[in-house]
Design an enzyme around this catalytic site. Structure first.
Site, PDB file in Angstrom:
ATOM      1  N   GLU A  58       0.842  -1.197   0.000  1.00  0.00           N
ATOM      2  CA  GLU A  58       0.000   0.000   0.000  1.00  0.00           C
ATOM      3  C   GLU A  58       0.878   1.248   0.000  1.00  0.00           C
ATOM      4  O   GLU A  58       1.880   1.320   0.701  1.00  0.00           O
ATOM      5  CB  GLU A  58      -0.908   0.035   1.228  1.00  0.00           C
ATOM      6  CG  GLU A  58      -1.791   1.290   1.277  1.00  0.00           C
ATOM      7  CD  GLU A  58      -2.712   1.318   2.480  1.00  0.00           C
ATOM      8  OE1 GLU A  58      -3.693   0.547   2.465  1.00  0.00           O
ATOM      9  OE2 GLU A  58      -2.438   2.082   3.424  1.00  0.00           O
TER      10      GLU A  58
ATOM     11  N   LYS B  31       2.240  14.810  -0.875  1.00  0.00           N
ATOM     12  CA  LYS B  31       1.595  16.121  -0.959  1.00  0.00           C
ATOM     13  C   LYS B  31       2.239  17.032  -1.988  1.00  0.00           C
ATOM     14  O   LYS B  31       1.669  18.065  -2.347  1.00  0.00           O
ATOM     15  CB  LYS B  31       1.619  16.798   0.412  1.00  0.00           C
ATOM     16  CG  LYS B  31       0.793  16.068   1.464  1.00  0.00           C
ATOM     17  CD  LYS B  31       0.844  16.788   2.807  1.00  0.00           C
ATOM     18  CE  LYS B  31       0.012  16.061   3.849  1.00  0.00           C
ATOM     19  NZ  LYS B  31       0.056  16.732   5.175  1.00  0.00           N
TER      20      LYS B  31
ATOM     21  N   GLY C  79     -14.304   5.103   5.223  1.00  0.00           N
ATOM     22  CA  GLY C  79     -13.339   6.179   5.408  1.00  0.00           C
ATOM     23  C   GLY C  79     -13.388   6.755   6.808  1.00  0.00           C
ATOM     24  O   GLY C  79     -14.356   6.574   7.553  1.00  0.00           O
TER      25      GLY C  79
ATOM     26  N   TYR D 268     -11.822  -6.012  10.404  1.00  0.00           N
ATOM     27  CA  TYR D 268     -11.267  -5.492  11.652  1.00  0.00           C
ATOM     28  C   TYR D 268     -11.149  -6.618  12.673  1.00  0.00           C
ATOM     29  O   TYR D 268     -12.138  -6.972  13.329  1.00  0.00           O
ATOM     30  CB  TYR D 268     -12.149  -4.361  12.182  1.00  0.00           C
ATOM     31  CG  TYR D 268     -12.230  -3.191  11.236  1.00  0.00           C
ATOM     32  CD1 TYR D 268     -11.327  -2.142  11.329  1.00  0.00           C
ATOM     33  CD2 TYR D 268     -13.185  -3.163  10.220  1.00  0.00           C
ATOM     34  CE1 TYR D 268     -11.391  -1.075  10.439  1.00  0.00           C
ATOM     35  CE2 TYR D 268     -13.252  -2.112   9.319  1.00  0.00           C
ATOM     36  CZ  TYR D 268     -12.343  -1.071   9.437  1.00  0.00           C
ATOM     37  OH  TYR D 268     -12.384  -0.026   8.549  1.00  0.00           O
TER      38      TYR D 268
ATOM     39  N   HIS E  14     -14.468  -2.885  14.513  1.00  0.00           N
ATOM     40  CA  HIS E  14     -14.353  -1.468  14.151  1.00  0.00           C
ATOM     41  C   HIS E  14     -14.628  -0.614  15.386  1.00  0.00           C
ATOM     42  O   HIS E  14     -15.528  -0.930  16.178  1.00  0.00           O
ATOM     43  CB  HIS E  14     -15.347  -1.125  13.040  1.00  0.00           C
ATOM     44  CG  HIS E  14     -15.110   0.218  12.426  1.00  0.00           C
ATOM     45  ND1 HIS E  14     -15.486   1.391  13.045  1.00  0.00           N
ATOM     46  CD2 HIS E  14     -14.524   0.575  11.255  1.00  0.00           C
ATOM     47  CE1 HIS E  14     -15.153   2.425  12.275  1.00  0.00           C
ATOM     48  NE2 HIS E  14     -14.569   1.953  11.176  1.00  0.00           N
ATOM     49  N   PRO E  15     -13.863   0.467  15.583  1.00  0.00           N
ATOM     50  CA  PRO E  15     -14.063   1.306  16.778  1.00  0.00           C
ATOM     51  C   PRO E  15     -15.487   1.815  16.942  1.00  0.00           C
ATOM     52  O   PRO E  15     -15.947   2.055  18.070  1.00  0.00           O
ATOM     53  CB  PRO E  15     -13.093   2.479  16.554  1.00  0.00           C
ATOM     54  CG  PRO E  15     -12.013   1.914  15.684  1.00  0.00           C
ATOM     55  CD  PRO E  15     -12.709   0.928  14.788  1.00  0.00           C
ATOM     56  N   ASP E  16     -16.234   1.959  15.812  1.00  0.00           N
ATOM     57  CA  ASP E  16     -17.599   2.474  15.909  1.00  0.00           C
ATOM     58  C   ASP E  16     -18.641   1.374  16.101  1.00  0.00           C
ATOM     59  O   ASP E  16     -19.829   1.677  16.269  1.00  0.00           O
ATOM     60  CB  ASP E  16     -17.948   3.270  14.645  1.00  0.00           C
ATOM     61  CG  ASP E  16     -17.191   4.582  14.565  1.00  0.00           C
ATOM     62  OD1 ASP E  16     -16.553   4.957  15.566  1.00  0.00           O
ATOM     63  OD2 ASP E  16     -17.203   5.215  13.486  1.00  0.00           O
TER      64      ASP E  16
ATOM     65  N   GLN F  26      -7.417  -4.391   9.009  1.00  0.00           N
ATOM     66  CA  GLN F  26      -6.749  -3.344   9.769  1.00  0.00           C
ATOM     67  C   GLN F  26      -5.471  -3.918  10.386  1.00  0.00           C
ATOM     68  O   GLN F  26      -5.338  -5.133  10.544  1.00  0.00           O
ATOM     69  CB  GLN F  26      -7.702  -2.859  10.870  1.00  0.00           C
ATOM     70  CG  GLN F  26      -7.177  -1.787  11.792  1.00  0.00           C
ATOM     71  CD  GLN F  26      -6.970  -0.475  11.061  1.00  0.00           C
ATOM     72  OE1 GLN F  26      -5.987  -0.330  10.356  1.00  0.00           O
ATOM     73  NE2 GLN F  26      -7.897   0.469  11.237  1.00  0.00           N
TER      74      GLN F  26
ATOM     75  N   TYR G 215       1.498  -2.332   4.696  1.00  0.00           N
ATOM     76  CA  TYR G 215       1.329  -0.882   4.743  1.00  0.00           C
ATOM     77  C   TYR G 215       2.732  -0.274   4.742  1.00  0.00           C
ATOM     78  O   TYR G 215       3.370  -0.150   5.793  1.00  0.00           O
ATOM     79  CB  TYR G 215       0.543  -0.486   5.990  1.00  0.00           C
ATOM     80  CG  TYR G 215      -0.852  -1.061   6.040  1.00  0.00           C
ATOM     81  CD1 TYR G 215      -1.785  -0.711   5.073  1.00  0.00           C
ATOM     82  CD2 TYR G 215      -1.238  -1.965   7.029  1.00  0.00           C
ATOM     83  CE1 TYR G 215      -3.069  -1.240   5.092  1.00  0.00           C
ATOM     84  CE2 TYR G 215      -2.521  -2.499   7.054  1.00  0.00           C
ATOM     85  CZ  TYR G 215      -3.435  -2.134   6.082  1.00  0.00           C
ATOM     86  OH  TYR G 215      -4.709  -2.670   6.097  1.00  0.00           O
TER      87      TYR G 215
END
Length: 592
Positions: A21, A26, A112, A153, A157-159, A184, A276
């Site tokens: 990945e 920038k 996202g 995950y 997932h945190p949510d 993740q 990653y």
């Protein structure tokens, strides 16, 4: 090619496989540096790469550019991230349309993260609230065209309210049409393997790739694990504590720890790994080497150049040698061709190369960086010193050469250096090769158990005076053919007819001879315009009345671009001997 098909093939062969990945830098310079790194990491044999998409698509143009370039120029199977964050449906439509047009066939569909400075995630009007909705929409609009990946995950997932709920959400994504799962980051292998069992127990048989986040710095490790609420085994903190202020020691630990993790995961039956990379190369390479993940030569180099994966170039297997060091420019100037030359008996020509005005022939780096590289030459000797420094690795690029000197030129490096000192400014070369194995690490390419061949080739700029002497001498070398041309199009050649001359070919079991690299007059004439324009671009770095501008403009106006082929592929140095003779006549002696 779809990532799911590549995974299926690797799994069927029971071999380890890996992917990388990257994120969009920038700055323009950062993007160019990333291309260099991606090209080098191509040799590490990833099955695919993916490129992230910032929250709200704030770097979407750069993501698309990187994906297109990776796919078409460097031949990397590419997956584009696509998020729901701050993305109304019309933006989603544009992104998918552009991805398909670029030949990108793989999408990682994500909800996202919240935009920078915003704590909680919220949807936008006409947008999507969940990645499941995005997967469904892609399938509805594009059917089976895209291979779709989704996130998994291992710690939930945190949510998500519970880990069980999160597993059900994952099943919804797969049922909606997802083809594979990328997880993740995690650092507890037992936790991951147990999670995989839970996923399989739900009837999900989609391939799962563990996300491997290499520890590159202690501070970055702490921030990332805190942000993602990642469980970190106590022994890792204990190991890092005494070395946390020693950046190199932390990197070394990260490499060794990741090798250990991969070993444990392989014992648990895992074959695929998604790295990653954080756009970094060294640690990833060391981990792959430490795991014994060495790609086969035929995978790394199916041809002498990186085959494009653009849809319209699927049959392309012949290219002129002239753009060897500027592949991105070649792809751009031929992107509108309907048909590409291919096959043993194919003609290398196409009706037209794209005009220079339409493709923005530019120096690789911004002006300030170019000046740092090349300073302010005021004499031909100064210019030749820059070329010599490039040959010897002291200068990373030239206007005609986007990357350092290729490894195969190491055996002629000393002769190249001497030529440049003597005023033959070389921009492209390859040594003669007489039947190297296709598995050879330096010269090999193509299927295994084959043999590859090359004619010695050299391309350079030279003064009109030296060219006249070259023309007088070349008849004494019966195997040598050449083209010489100035910016006005005054062409000199000893070739007969306009048939392409193969300078690289391979002989492989069970197939016709492959001739992937050629020299031909029409392509050389098109390349000439670009090659001389780069002198003008270089001169534009300097003040109008400066001696540097005057010098480079003089070369642009008066010198010739020459390419020479020694058609006796068993001879390694005849071209150099010819040019040494020319230099001896110019000065009375050959300068070494």
């Amino acid at each position: 090619m779809k990532i799911s098909d590549k995974i299926k093939k690797a799994e069927a062969e029971q071999r380890p496989y890996w992917s990388f990945e990257y994120f969009p830098p920038k700055t323009e310079t950062g993007v160019m540096n990333l291309y260099d790194r991606m090209e080098r990491m191509y040799a590490l044999g990833p099955e695919f790469i993916d490129v992230t998409w910032n929250a709200g698509g704030t770097s979407s143009d750069t993501t698309m550019e990187i994906c297109t370039t990776a796919q078409s120029v460097y031949g990397l199977e590419t997956c584009m991230h696509l998020t729901c964050t701050n993305m109304p449906r019309e933006k989603i439509d544009i992104a998918l349309k552009e991805a398909k047009a670029a030949g990108v066939q793989n999408i990682l569909a994500l909800r996202g993260d919240p935009p920078r400075g915003q704590e909680n995630w919220t949807s936008v009007d006409t947008g999507f609230s969940y990645s499941t909705d995005l997967v469904k929409y892609i399938r509805k609009e594009y059917g089976d065209y895209f291979c779709i990946g989704v996130a998994g995950y291992p710690e939930g997932h945190p949510d998500s309210e519970t880990k069980s709920n999160d597993l059900l959400f994952l099943k919804e994504k797969v049922d909606a049409g997802a083809d594979y799962i990328v997880t993740q980051l995690f650092y507890d292998c037992d936790l991951y393997l147990e999670w995989v069992k839970e996923v399989r127990a739900l009837g999900i048989d989609t391939p799962i790739l563990p996300g491997m986040m290499i520890i590159q710095s202690y501070g970055g490790f702490k921030r990332m694990t805190s942000l993602c609420k990642t469980t970190v085994p106590k022994y890792i903190y204990d190991d890092l504590e005494p070395i946390k202020d020693d950046d190199q020691a932390v990197k070394d630990y990260g490499v060794n720890m990741m090798i250990d993790m991969i070993s444990k995961l392989r014992e648990g039956g895992v074959l695929g790994f998604h790295f990653y990379t954080l756009n970094l190369e060294r640690s990833t390479r060391l981990i792959l080497e430490g795991c014994g993940f060495l790609p086969q030569q035929e995978v790394v180099k199916p041809l002498p150049w990186s085959p494009s994966l653009a849809v319209n170039r699927s049959k392309e297997n012949v290219r002129p040698i002239f753009w060897r060091n500027r592949p991105k420019s070649y792809i751009a100037r031929t992107q509108n061709w309907d048909e590409f030359p291919n096959g043993r008996w194919g003609d290398s020509r196409s009706p037209a190369f794209g005009d220079l005005d339409g493709y923005g022939i530019n120096l690789k780096y911004p002006a300030d960086q170019c000046l740092q590289l090349w300073n302010k030459p005021t004499s031909v000797r100064d210019v030749s010193d820059i070329f010599v420094d490039y040959i010897n690795g002291k200068v990373s690029c030239l206007p005609w050469c986007d990357s350092p000197l290729q490894g195969e030129s190491e055996i002629i490096k000393e002769r190249l250096s001497t030529l440049n000192k003597n005023g033959f400014l070389t921009i492209n070369s390859q040594p003669a090769v007489d039947g190297a194995l296709s598995s050879d690490k330096t010269f090999g390419w193509g299927p295994k158990n084959g043999f590859v061949y090359q004619k010695a080739y050299l391309e350079f700029f030279v003064s009109a005076q030296a060219l006249d002497l070259l023309l007088d001498r070349v008849s004494q070398y019966p195997y040598i053919t050449f083209y010489a041309i100035n910016r006005e199009g005054d062409l000199r050649t000893n070739t007969k007819g306009d048939t392409p001359n193969a300078v690289t070919w391979g002989v492989f079991p069970g197939q016709e001879i492959v001739q992937p690299t050629v020299v031909d007059g029409q392509a050389f004439n098109a390349w000439k315009d670009e090659a001389f324009e780069l002198w003008r671009q270089w001169s534009s770095l300097y003040e109008a009345e400066s001696s540097s501008k005057s010098l480079l403009t003089g070369i642009y106006d008066n010198w010739f671009l020459v390419n020479i082929v020694d058609n006796n592929y068993k001879s390694r140095f005849a071209i150099f001997d010819l040019l040494d003779d020319v230099k001896a006549e110019l000065t009375g002696e050959v300068l070494h």
